[in-house]
Design a protein around this motif. Structure first.
Motif, PDB file in Angstrom:
ATOM      1  N   LEU A 112      -6.245   6.166  -4.315  1.00 21.45           N
ATOM      2  CA  LEU A 112      -6.683   4.806  -4.640  1.00 21.45           C
ATOM      3  C   LEU A 112      -6.944   3.970  -3.391  1.00 21.45           C
ATOM      4  N   GLY A 113      -6.679   4.536  -2.219  1.00 20.35           N
ATOM      5  CA  GLY A 113      -6.904   3.814  -0.966  1.00 20.35           C
ATOM      6  C   GLY A 113      -5.888   2.705  -0.722  1.00 20.35           C
ATOM      7  N   ILE A 114      -4.703   2.815  -1.305  1.00 20.85           N
ATOM      8  CA  ILE A 114      -3.649   1.815  -1.102  1.00 20.85           C
ATOM      9  C   ILE A 114      -2.829   2.248   0.101  1.00 20.85           C
ATOM     10  N   LYS A 115      -3.033   1.546   1.192  1.00 18.75           N
ATOM     11  CA  LYS A 115      -2.411   1.929   2.460  1.00 18.75           C
ATOM     12  C   LYS A 115      -1.013   1.340   2.594  1.00 18.75           C
ATOM     13  N   ALA A 116      -0.205   2.042   3.362  1.00 18.61           N
ATOM     14  CA  ALA A 116       1.145   1.573   3.702  1.00 18.61           C
ATOM     15  C   ALA A 116       1.026   0.294   4.541  1.00 18.61           C
ATOM     16  N   PRO A 117       2.090  -0.486   4.586  1.00 18.47           N
ATOM     17  CA  PRO A 117       3.470  -0.189   4.230  1.00 18.47           C
ATOM     18  C   PRO A 117       3.746  -0.448   2.754  1.00 18.47           C
ATOM     19  N   TYR A 118       4.653   0.399   2.208  1.00 17.46           N
ATOM     20  CA  TYR A 118       5.050   0.310   0.817  1.00 17.46           C
ATOM     21  C   TYR A 118       6.458  -0.270   0.716  1.00 17.46           C
ATOM     22  N   LEU A 119       6.620  -1.226  -0.173  1.00 17.88           N
ATOM     23  CA  LEU A 119       7.938  -1.750  -0.539  1.00 17.88           C
ATOM     24  C   LEU A 119       8.212  -1.180  -1.922  1.00 17.88           C
ATOM     25  N   LEU A 120       9.073  -0.173  -1.987  1.00 19.14           N
ATOM     26  CA  LEU A 120       9.298   0.580  -3.208  1.00 19.14           C
ATOM     27  C   LEU A 120      10.377  -0.068  -4.058  1.00 19.14           C
TER      28      LEU A 120
END
Length: 172
Positions: A112-120
């Motif tokens: 989906l092209g969702i780049k980091a950074p991720y807050l999970l």
């Protein structure tokens, strides 16, 4: 007076749930590793490079974080998805380990092209999944938020004690 407060609270919760931008969105489908996966996103178009994106991981039976999302300002972006075999996501008998579940989420984010950074954000078994995601992709994770997480780190003795104290046949 207490009845009026209860009615007001119920109406407020209903109003927030009904007016949440996330609750009104339709799920979308993506093909990841040949299988359909259902997801919803919010405010990704407003996200600036380097800003964290919330990634919501549900519990064992799925569920939704929709009622909470109306409280976020429109400057917060995120994605909520359904693991394979849950909701509208297609079953995949090839996914047989926690590591594969985490890899599938990573593949979804990449496709989906969702780049980091991720807050999970993980609820119940989702807590174990986000912990594993952070271990596998440490440079892509900026934080973890746990909501009533499942803990698989108990020893056999600790689990036996938990069974006794909780009067549960299943332990923790």
């Amino acid at each position: 007076m207490k009845t009026i407060n209860k009615i007001t609270l119920v109406l407020l919760i209903f109003f927030i749930a009904e007016n949440s931008i996330f609750a009104q969105q339709e799920s979308k489908l993506a093909i990841v590793d040949g299988k359909k996966m259902s997801y919803k996103t919010f405010n990704l178009e407003k996200r600036k490079d380097g800003e964290p994106v919330l990634v919501f991981e549900t519990g064992l039976g799925g569920g939704t974080f929709d009622p909470l999302l109306g409280f976020f300002p429109n400057t917060v972006s995120g994605i909520q998805y359904e693991r394979n075999g849950i909701g509208q996501s297609e079953q995949d008998i090839n996914v047989s380990s926690d590591a594969q579940v985490v890899e599938r989420l990573h593949s979804l984010l990449q496709s989906l092209g969702i780049k980091a950074p991720y807050l999970l954000v993980g609820h119940s078994i989702g807590g174990a999944y986000i912990r594993l995601f952070a271990a596998k992709y440490p440079d892509e994770v900026c934080g973890l938020v746990f909501s009533d997480p499942t803990d698989f780190m108990l020893t056999a003795a600790e689990n036996k004690e938990a069974k006794l104290k909780s009067k549960s046949g299943t332990g923790y």
